[in-house]
Design a protein around this motif. Structure first.
Motif, PDB file in Angstrom:
ATOM      1  N   LEU A  85       0.855  -1.179   0.000  1.00  0.00           N
ATOM      2  CA  LEU A  85       0.000   0.000   0.000  1.00  0.00           C
ATOM      3  C   LEU A  85       0.898   1.237   0.000  1.00  0.00           C
ATOM      4  O   LEU A  85       1.931   1.250   0.685  1.00  0.00           O
ATOM      5  N   PRO A  86       0.533   2.285  -0.738  1.00  0.00           N
ATOM      6  CA  PRO A  86       1.339   3.514  -0.707  1.00  0.00           C
ATOM      7  C   PRO A  86       1.423   4.067   0.711  1.00  0.00           C
ATOM      8  O   PRO A  86       0.438   4.077   1.459  1.00  0.00           O
ATOM      9  N   ASP A  87       2.596   4.546   1.069  1.00  0.00           N
ATOM     10  CA  ASP A  87       2.829   5.018   2.426  1.00  0.00           C
ATOM     11  C   ASP A  87       1.942   6.194   2.813  1.00  0.00           C
ATOM     12  O   ASP A  87       1.593   6.355   3.977  1.00  0.00           O
ATOM     13  N   PHE A  88       1.585   7.034   1.852  1.00  0.00           N
ATOM     14  CA  PHE A  88       0.804   8.227   2.202  1.00  0.00           C
ATOM     15  C   PHE A  88      -0.634   7.890   2.591  1.00  0.00           C
ATOM     16  O   PHE A  88      -1.387   8.771   3.025  1.00  0.00           O
ATOM     17  N   LEU A  89      -1.024   6.617   2.466  1.00  0.00           N
ATOM     18  CA  LEU A  89      -2.344   6.201   2.930  1.00  0.00           C
ATOM     19  C   LEU A  89      -2.343   5.879   4.429  1.00  0.00           C
ATOM     20  O   LEU A  89      -3.319   5.330   4.942  1.00  0.00           O
ATOM     21  N   TYR A  90      -1.272   6.208   5.103  1.00  0.00           N
ATOM     22  CA  TYR A  90      -1.194   6.118   6.562  1.00  0.00           C
ATOM     23  C   TYR A  90      -0.927   7.522   7.077  1.00  0.00           C
ATOM     24  O   TYR A  90       0.106   8.123   6.792  1.00  0.00           O
ATOM     25  N   GLN A  91      -1.896   8.080   7.815  1.00  0.00           N
ATOM     26  CA  GLN A  91      -1.797   9.453   8.324  1.00  0.00           C
ATOM     27  C   GLN A  91      -2.160   9.452   9.814  1.00  0.00           C
ATOM     28  O   GLN A  91      -3.284   9.776  10.208  1.00  0.00           O
ATOM     29  N   PRO A  92      -1.219   9.081  10.675  1.00  0.00           N
ATOM     30  CA  PRO A  92      -1.528   8.863  12.091  1.00  0.00           C
ATOM     31  C   PRO A  92      -1.903  10.117  12.864  1.00  0.00           C
ATOM     32  O   PRO A  92      -2.503  10.006  13.938  1.00  0.00           O
ATOM     33  N   THR A  93      -1.586  11.298  12.363  1.00  0.00           N
ATOM     34  CA  THR A  93      -1.925  12.513  13.118  1.00  0.00           C
ATOM     35  C   THR A  93      -3.350  12.978  12.850  1.00  0.00           C
ATOM     36  O   THR A  93      -3.860  13.845  13.564  1.00  0.00           O
ATOM     37  N   ALA A  94      -3.995  12.420  11.836  1.00  0.00           N
ATOM     38  CA  ALA A  94      -5.357  12.844  11.490  1.00  0.00           C
ATOM     39  C   ALA A  94      -6.381  12.153  12.378  1.00  0.00           C
ATOM     40  O   ALA A  94      -6.281  10.958  12.643  1.00  0.00           O
ATOM     41  N   ARG A  95      -7.370  12.900  12.806  1.00  0.00           N
ATOM     42  CA  ARG A  95      -8.423  12.343  13.653  1.00  0.00           C
ATOM     43  C   ARG A  95      -9.746  12.157  12.905  1.00  0.00           C
ATOM     44  O   ARG A  95     -10.720  11.690  13.466  1.00  0.00           O
ATOM     45  N   ASP A  96      -9.795  12.575  11.641  1.00  0.00           N
ATOM     46  CA  ASP A  96     -10.994  12.375  10.839  1.00  0.00           C
ATOM     47  C   ASP A  96     -10.590  12.176   9.388  1.00  0.00           C
ATOM     48  O   ASP A  96      -9.454  12.455   8.989  1.00  0.00           O
ATOM     49  N   ALA A  97     -11.524  11.669   8.584  1.00  0.00           N
ATOM     50  CA  ALA A  97     -11.215  11.297   7.212  1.00  0.00           C
ATOM     51  C   ALA A  97     -10.863  12.497   6.343  1.00  0.00           C
ATOM     52  O   ALA A  97     -10.000  12.398   5.462  1.00  0.00           O
ATOM     53  N   VAL A  98     -11.527  13.626   6.560  1.00  0.00           N
ATOM     54  CA  VAL A  98     -11.263  14.801   5.736  1.00  0.00           C
ATOM     55  C   VAL A  98      -9.835  15.293   5.957  1.00  0.00           C
ATOM     56  O   VAL A  98      -9.095  15.558   5.006  1.00  0.00           O
ATOM     57  N   THR A  99      -9.442  15.406   7.220  1.00  0.00           N
ATOM     58  CA  THR A  99      -8.080  15.839   7.527  1.00  0.00           C
ATOM     59  C   THR A  99      -7.062  14.856   6.966  1.00  0.00           C
ATOM     60  O   THR A  99      -6.031  15.259   6.410  1.00  0.00           O
TER      61      THR A  99
END
Length: 328
Positions: A85-99
């Motif tokens: 899976l592309p690495d940018f599909l992991y965003q641990p600092t985001a708390r919602d889908a839009v962010t």
């Protein structure tokens, strides 16, 4: 940073140094963007992995699978059927889908190109070329497609995902509190083994990852079918672990089997009344050595206590063990 998905053929050896044991953390919830991507994979090829066996998913799949490709947009081309899976599909600092979608779209162009390069052999270069080049229009489409898919498809299930994750985290936190980090590592997942200083995890390839004092971050996943490793030499290694199968129609013993492994769950259930090791082995239908080994792990996890009277020992449930058996 790389994301690797296991297919349970070989062993990933995660090696801890003394500083790493003090730097084990448990995520509060699954990563919203990673789960969004993995849900697309699950819908495209259901029937494998723990998520496929959760009863609450059946109605959800029937409702959202029709028209999947149209609703997922570019996401359907970013998520191959298995593996990378592309690495940018992991965003641990985001708390919602839009962010999370906005953060993914802000990924620097060189990293986008690097992350998307392995997909060219899977989806065809034309599918991801514009995004890999950092096109403004492609970035905007990424945000739109990620947001639309999550809102239309995953959002209805998201409260259930968070509930399963919260229940699992409560158990892990209690285990950590009562037995320490080694008890946590010893009871993480059926089939995983804590053999100090290594955590042994079934995986796609056999290799060793040295934590080197940066620690380990445990990330639960509702849709992952096996372990995933997210490695960044400048940050704690992230180990994505599938959440246990839970189903309101599943008998309590089966739920415990998902949490602890069937044999260990059977040993725990055999202590509804206290017993010595020999009696415990007879009740659980295992050897005395096996019963003793499982009792050691259950004791470290805070689920049982063991008292010694001369040469004899007596195992009994703790309040946590009783609650786990009662709640299933």
């Amino acid at each position: 940073m790389q994301v690797r998905s296991g297919t349970l053929h070989r062993v990933l050896r995660i090696r801890f140094g003394p500083a790493d044991l003090a730097r084990v953390t448990v995520a509060a919830a699954p990563d919203v963007l990673l789960e969004t991507a993995l849900s697309v994979r699950h819908l495209a090829a259901p029937g494998s992995g723990p998520a496929a066996r959760r009863g609450e998913l059946a109605a959800w799949r029937r409702a959202v699978k029709p028209g999947l490709a149209a609703r997922a947009g570019i996401l359907a081309r970013l998520v191959p059927p298995a593996g990378y899976l592309p690495d940018f599909l992991y965003q641990p600092t985001a708390r919602d889908a839009v962010t999370a979608a906005e953060l993914a779209a802000q990924t620097p162009t060189p990293r986008l190109a690097s992350d998307l390069d392995p997909l060219h052999t899977v989806a065809g270069a034309s599918a991801t070329r514009e995004l890999a080049q950092g096109s403004t229009a492609a970035r905007r489409k990424l945000v739109e497609d990620l947001t639309r898919y999550h809102r239309s498809s995953l959002a209805p299930l998201w409260p259930a995902v968070l509930n399963v994750a919260a229940a699992d985290r409560a158990l892990r936190s209690e285990t950590l509190l009562r037995g320490g980090v080694e008890a946590l590592l010893a009871t993480l997942q059926p089939g995983w083994r804590w053999s100090p200083p290594d955590l042994l995890v079934p995986f796609a390839t056999s290799h060793t990852v040295e934590l080197c004092g940066r620690g380990l971050h445990l990330m639960p996943s509702y849709f992952a079918s096996s372990a995933m490793l997210i490695y960044d030499p400048a940050a704690p290694t992230v180990l994505v672990r599938p959440l246990p199968v839970t189903d309101t129609a599943t008998p309590p013993g089966d739920v415990l089997g998902a949490l602890l492994g069937r044999t260990r769950a059977g040993v725990l259930a055999s202590l509804a009344t206290p017993a010595g090791t020999t009696a415990l082995a007879e009740r659980a239908g295992v050897s005395v050595a096996t019963a003793s080994e499982h009792a050691t792990v259950l004791r470290a996890a805070g689920l049982i206590t063991t008292v010694r009277d001369g040469s004899r020992v007596l195992h009994a449930l703790t309040p946590l063990g009783e609650a786990l058996l009662a709640g299933g």
